[in-house]
Design a protein around this motif. Sequence first.
Motif, PDB file in Angstrom:
ATOM      1  N   ASP A   4       0.832   5.184   1.927  1.00 26.64           N
ATOM      2  CA  ASP A   4       0.186   5.940   3.002  1.00 26.64           C
ATOM      3  C   ASP A   4      -0.433   7.181   2.350  1.00 26.64           C
ATOM      4  O   ASP A   4       0.092   8.296   2.458  1.00 26.64           O
ATOM      5  CB  ASP A   4       1.201   6.342   4.079  1.00 26.64           C
ATOM      6  CG  ASP A   4       1.679   5.154   4.906  1.00 26.64           C
ATOM      7  OD1 ASP A   4       1.269   4.013   4.618  1.00 26.64           O
ATOM      8  OD2 ASP A   4       2.466   5.384   5.841  1.00 26.64           O
ATOM      9  N   HIS A  50       4.831  -0.020  -0.050  1.00 25.42           N
ATOM     10  CA  HIS A  50       5.461  -0.793   1.019  1.00 25.42           C
ATOM     11  C   HIS A  50       4.494  -1.769   1.670  1.00 25.42           C
ATOM     12  O   HIS A  50       3.274  -1.652   1.522  1.00 25.42           O
ATOM     13  CB  HIS A  50       6.046   0.148   2.075  1.00 25.42           C
ATOM     14  CG  HIS A  50       5.029   1.035   2.742  1.00 25.42           C
ATOM     15  ND1 HIS A  50       4.465   2.123   2.118  1.00 25.42           N
ATOM     16  CD2 HIS A  50       4.469   1.010   3.983  1.00 25.42           C
ATOM     17  CE1 HIS A  50       3.622   2.735   2.943  1.00 25.42           C
ATOM     18  NE2 HIS A  50       3.594   2.061   4.076  1.00 25.42           N
ATOM     19  N   HIS A  65       0.845  -1.202   0.000  1.00 22.06           N
ATOM     20  CA  HIS A  65       0.000   0.000   0.000  1.00 22.06           C
ATOM     21  C   HIS A  65       0.877   1.247   0.000  1.00 22.06           C
ATOM     22  O   HIS A  65       2.094   1.170   0.204  1.00 22.06           O
ATOM     23  CB  HIS A  65      -0.900   0.018   1.246  1.00 22.06           C
ATOM     24  CG  HIS A  65      -0.141   0.202   2.533  1.00 22.06           C
ATOM     25  ND1 HIS A  65       0.569  -0.816   3.131  1.00 22.06           N
ATOM     26  CD2 HIS A  65       0.041   1.293   3.321  1.00 22.06           C
ATOM     27  CE1 HIS A  65       1.142  -0.367   4.232  1.00 22.06           C
ATOM     28  NE2 HIS A  65       0.849   0.913   4.375  1.00 22.06           N
TER      29      HIS A  65
HETATM   30 FE   FE2 Z   1       2.047   2.235   5.599  1.00 15.54          FE
END
Ligand code: FE2
Length: 255
Positions: free
Chosen positions: A139, A197, A137
């Motif tokens: 952030d 990540h 994913h």
């Molecule tokens: Fe994350």
Amino acid sequence: MNAALDDTRVAPRDRAAPILASLPEPVPVDAFREQGAFLYLDTFLPRDVTDALIAGVRAVQGSVNRNYLPGHKQGGSVSRYTIDELAPAIAELYRSPVLIRWLETLCGEALQPSPDDDPHAYALYFYTKPGDHIGWHYDTSYYEGRRYTLLLGVIDDSSCFLEYRLHTREPNVPIVEDAVQIPPGGLVFFDGDKLHHRITPLGENEERVSLTFEYVTNPHMRPFQRFISNMKDAVAYFGFRQVFRQLLGKRTGRA
Ligand SMILES: [Fe+2]
């Protein structure tokens, strides 16, 4: 009150500045830029600051909210609201001007703490059961500006890796893949919309706890984006009671 809990209540604002004065210098701005707004340091926090974080973890570990999203995530989380109540030293570290200045130098931008109504402003992630993990994913920033993530290693008796891919959204730049473990006191800092990540699954009889601090370049978020962000935090991290606590409090007549 036990000694660990008591330690989290020591007035940390006064002690943070001298302790954090030993942060790494010079700030590795070139490494951060060359890695597409990403930096890993296996040593960052002084040991006594890390010890205070570990005490904070022990103070909140009875209040962990666990989630299981098939195919994406399994693990526990503690929101900033619980940290405020049970481990306020962590909240003080989050607001440390010395720490924020170091990060601003690193990324070359003015940073602000996330607003008070963001449950993810600072949070603890608990990997305590076999298979705990989070899948690939970003952030994503729901703010009008950028959202930077600071991950600090607190406890790592695990085989988990942070696997990451650099430059995924940069045209004509080769993608770089790597993996690191974040030992207690170690740092990862990145632009959330740039780093792809994941955390690989926890093994048997392992424990891993990391601390996340989120900083923004513009604290404004449109109402619909706030709703989406809150829903994500409620479902995937902290539960509805934590995320919508103000709304629920008003409905039940509480403050
Ligand atoms: Fe994350």
